[in-house]
Design a protein around this motif. Structure first.
Motif, PDB file in Angstrom:
ATOM      1  N   THR A  64      -2.254   0.484  -4.633  1.00 19.48           N
ATOM      2  CA  THR A  64      -1.689  -0.835  -4.157  1.00 19.48           C
ATOM      3  C   THR A  64      -1.127  -1.792  -5.304  1.00 19.48           C
ATOM      4  O   THR A  64      -1.778  -1.634  -6.357  1.00 19.48           O
ATOM      5  N   VAL A  65      -0.250  -2.300  -4.737  1.00 17.26           N
ATOM      6  CA  VAL A  65       0.605  -3.284  -5.743  1.00 17.26           C
ATOM      7  C   VAL A  65       0.528  -4.626  -5.102  1.00 17.26           C
ATOM      8  O   VAL A  65       0.772  -4.792  -3.993  1.00 17.26           O
ATOM      9  N   TYR A  66       0.388  -5.786  -5.859  1.00 12.19           N
ATOM     10  CA  TYR A  66       0.121  -7.045  -5.518  1.00 12.19           C
ATOM     11  C   TYR A  66       1.325  -8.131  -6.127  1.00 12.19           C
ATOM     12  O   TYR A  66       1.636  -7.871  -7.142  1.00 12.19           O
ATOM     13  N   LEU A  67       1.731  -9.106  -5.182  1.00 14.14           N
ATOM     14  CA  LEU A  67       2.530  -9.934  -5.680  1.00 14.14           C
ATOM     15  C   LEU A  67       2.192 -11.318  -5.359  1.00 14.14           C
ATOM     16  O   LEU A  67       2.029 -11.645  -4.065  1.00 14.14           O
TER      17      LEU A  67
ATOM     18  N   ARG B 169       5.883 -18.573 -11.906  1.00 14.00           N
ATOM     19  CA  ARG B 169       5.268 -18.732 -10.345  1.00 14.00           C
ATOM     20  C   ARG B 169       4.860 -17.643  -9.704  1.00 14.00           C
ATOM     21  O   ARG B 169       3.771 -17.749  -8.928  1.00 14.00           O
ATOM     22  N   PHE B 170       5.244 -16.441 -10.064  1.00 14.58           N
ATOM     23  CA  PHE B 170       4.942 -15.322  -9.548  1.00 14.58           C
ATOM     24  C   PHE B 170       4.020 -14.238 -10.204  1.00 14.58           C
ATOM     25  O   PHE B 170       4.542 -14.532 -11.686  1.00 14.58           O
ATOM     26  N   THR B 171       3.206 -13.672  -9.942  1.00 15.77           N
ATOM     27  CA  THR B 171       2.429 -12.769 -10.752  1.00 15.77           C
ATOM     28  C   THR B 171       2.375 -11.272 -10.018  1.00 15.77           C
ATOM     29  O   THR B 171       1.672 -11.362  -8.757  1.00 15.77           O
ATOM     30  N   ILE B 172       2.801 -10.347 -10.642  1.00 17.38           N
ATOM     31  CA  ILE B 172       2.713  -8.926 -10.012  1.00 17.38           C
ATOM     32  C   ILE B 172       1.279  -8.271 -10.643  1.00 17.38           C
ATOM     33  O   ILE B 172       1.147  -8.540 -12.028  1.00 17.38           O
ATOM     34  N   SER B 173       0.554  -7.524  -9.874  1.00 16.52           N
ATOM     35  CA  SER B 173      -0.618  -7.009 -10.501  1.00 16.52           C
ATOM     36  C   SER B 173      -0.510  -5.399  -9.596  1.00 16.52           C
ATOM     37  O   SER B 173       0.054  -5.363  -8.741  1.00 16.52           O
ATOM     38  N   ARG B 174      -1.606  -4.833 -10.093  1.00 15.21           N
ATOM     39  CA  ARG B 174      -1.819  -3.378  -9.277  1.00 15.21           C
ATOM     40  C   ARG B 174      -3.457  -3.098  -9.375  1.00 15.21           C
ATOM     41  O   ARG B 174      -3.933  -3.387 -10.369  1.00 15.21           O
ATOM     42  N   ASP B 175      -3.673  -2.188  -8.211  1.00 14.26           N
ATOM     43  CA  ASP B 175      -4.944  -1.552  -8.349  1.00 14.26           C
ATOM     44  C   ASP B 175      -4.819  -0.082  -8.063  1.00 14.26           C
ATOM     45  O   ASP B 175      -4.446   0.364  -7.070  1.00 14.26           O
ATOM     46  N   ASN B 176      -4.587   0.362  -9.167  1.00 10.24           N
ATOM     47  CA  ASN B 176      -4.144   2.066  -8.999  1.00 10.24           C
ATOM     48  C   ASN B 176      -5.470   2.774  -8.331  1.00 10.24           C
ATOM     49  O   ASN B 176      -5.117   3.854  -7.788  1.00 10.24           O
ATOM     50  N   ALA B 177      -6.929   2.415  -8.352  1.00 11.68           N
ATOM     51  CA  ALA B 177      -7.599   2.936  -7.616  1.00 11.68           C
ATOM     52  C   ALA B 177      -7.389   2.899  -5.987  1.00 11.68           C
ATOM     53  O   ALA B 177      -7.571   3.915  -5.353  1.00 11.68           O
ATOM     54  N   LYS B 178      -6.938   1.919  -5.771  1.00 11.00           N
ATOM     55  CA  LYS B 178      -6.357   1.596  -4.193  1.00 11.00           C
ATOM     56  C   LYS B 178      -4.843   1.976  -4.097  1.00 11.00           C
ATOM     57  O   LYS B 178      -4.432   1.842  -2.786  1.00 11.00           O
TER      58      LYS B 178
ATOM     59  N   ALA C  20       0.793  -1.126   0.095  1.00 10.60           N
ATOM     60  CA  ALA C  20       0.136  -0.035   0.123  1.00 10.60           C
ATOM     61  C   ALA C  20       0.888   1.039   0.034  1.00 10.60           C
ATOM     62  O   ALA C  20       1.863   1.288   0.872  1.00 10.60           O
ATOM     63  N   ALA C  21       0.509   2.224  -1.008  1.00  6.31           N
ATOM     64  CA  ALA C  21       1.323   3.390  -1.121  1.00  6.31           C
ATOM     65  C   ALA C  21       0.596   4.457  -0.426  1.00  6.31           C
ATOM     66  O   ALA C  21      -0.585   4.567  -0.572  1.00  6.31           O
ATOM     67  N   SER C  22       1.111   5.489  -0.021  1.00  3.93           N
ATOM     68  CA  SER C  22       0.668   6.618   0.753  1.00  3.93           C
ATOM     69  C   SER C  22       1.632   7.878   0.210  1.00  3.93           C
ATOM     70  O   SER C  22       2.757   7.482   0.115  1.00  3.93           O
ATOM     71  N   GLY C  23       1.148   9.204   0.387  1.00  5.14           N
ATOM     72  CA  GLY C  23       1.768  10.183   0.271  1.00  5.14           C
ATOM     73  C   GLY C  23       2.095  10.772  -1.365  1.00  5.14           C
ATOM     74  O   GLY C  23       2.600  11.718  -1.660  1.00  5.14           O
ATOM     75  N   SER C  24       1.900   9.775  -2.315  1.00  2.00           N
ATOM     76  CA  SER C  24       1.760   9.949  -3.612  1.00  2.00           C
ATOM     77  C   SER C  24       0.961   9.082  -4.432  1.00  2.00           C
ATOM     78  O   SER C  24       0.722   7.859  -3.995  1.00  2.00           O
TER      79      SER C  24
END
Length: 121
Positions: free
Chosen positions: A78-81, A67-76, A23-27
């Motif tokens: 947030t980035v996932y792995l 094996r790994f999948t990166i994704s993101r939800d820009n509305a939140k 979870a990113a904050s401040g930007s």
């Protein structure tokens, strides 16, 4: 200034799965390419996966590809792995930060506390 808070790590058996969140904050990080990094004991921090701002292109290091999948939800902001088929060599502290889709020079932000992943039977 941007801040990153990673979560979702834990102890898992070989072959198991975990989903990490950042979870990113401040930007607003929706404009940035983002990456997941990891640092194993006694080793340098390495990038493992990156995703461009739209989410339309990703890149993985060979050791985690498939094996790994990166994704993101820009509305939140947030980035996932998603990590599947975990191996003992995946044991490390995992961090997120800005990334470069071609693993080139990257204007990194401050590092968060990371989230510990331990793969062991």
């Amino acid at each position: 200034q941007v801040q990153f808070v990673e979560s979702g790590g834990g102890l898992v058996q070989p072959g198991g799965s975990l989903r990490l969140s950042c979870a990113a904050s401040g930007s607003d990080v929706s404009i940035y390419t983002m990456g997941w990094y990891r640092q194993a004991p006694g080793k340098q921090r390495e990038v493992v996966a990156v995703i461009i701002n739209s989410g339309g292109r990703t890149n993985y290091v060979a050791s985690v590809k498939g094996r790994f999948t990166i994704s993101r939800d820009n509305a939140k902001n947030t980035v996932y792995l998603q990590m599947n088929s975990l191996k003992p060599e995946d044991t490390a502290v995992y961090y997120c930060n800005r990334g470069n889709i071609d693993y080139g020079p990257t204007p990194l932000g401050p590092w968060g506390q990371g989230t510990q992943v331990i793969v062991s039977s």
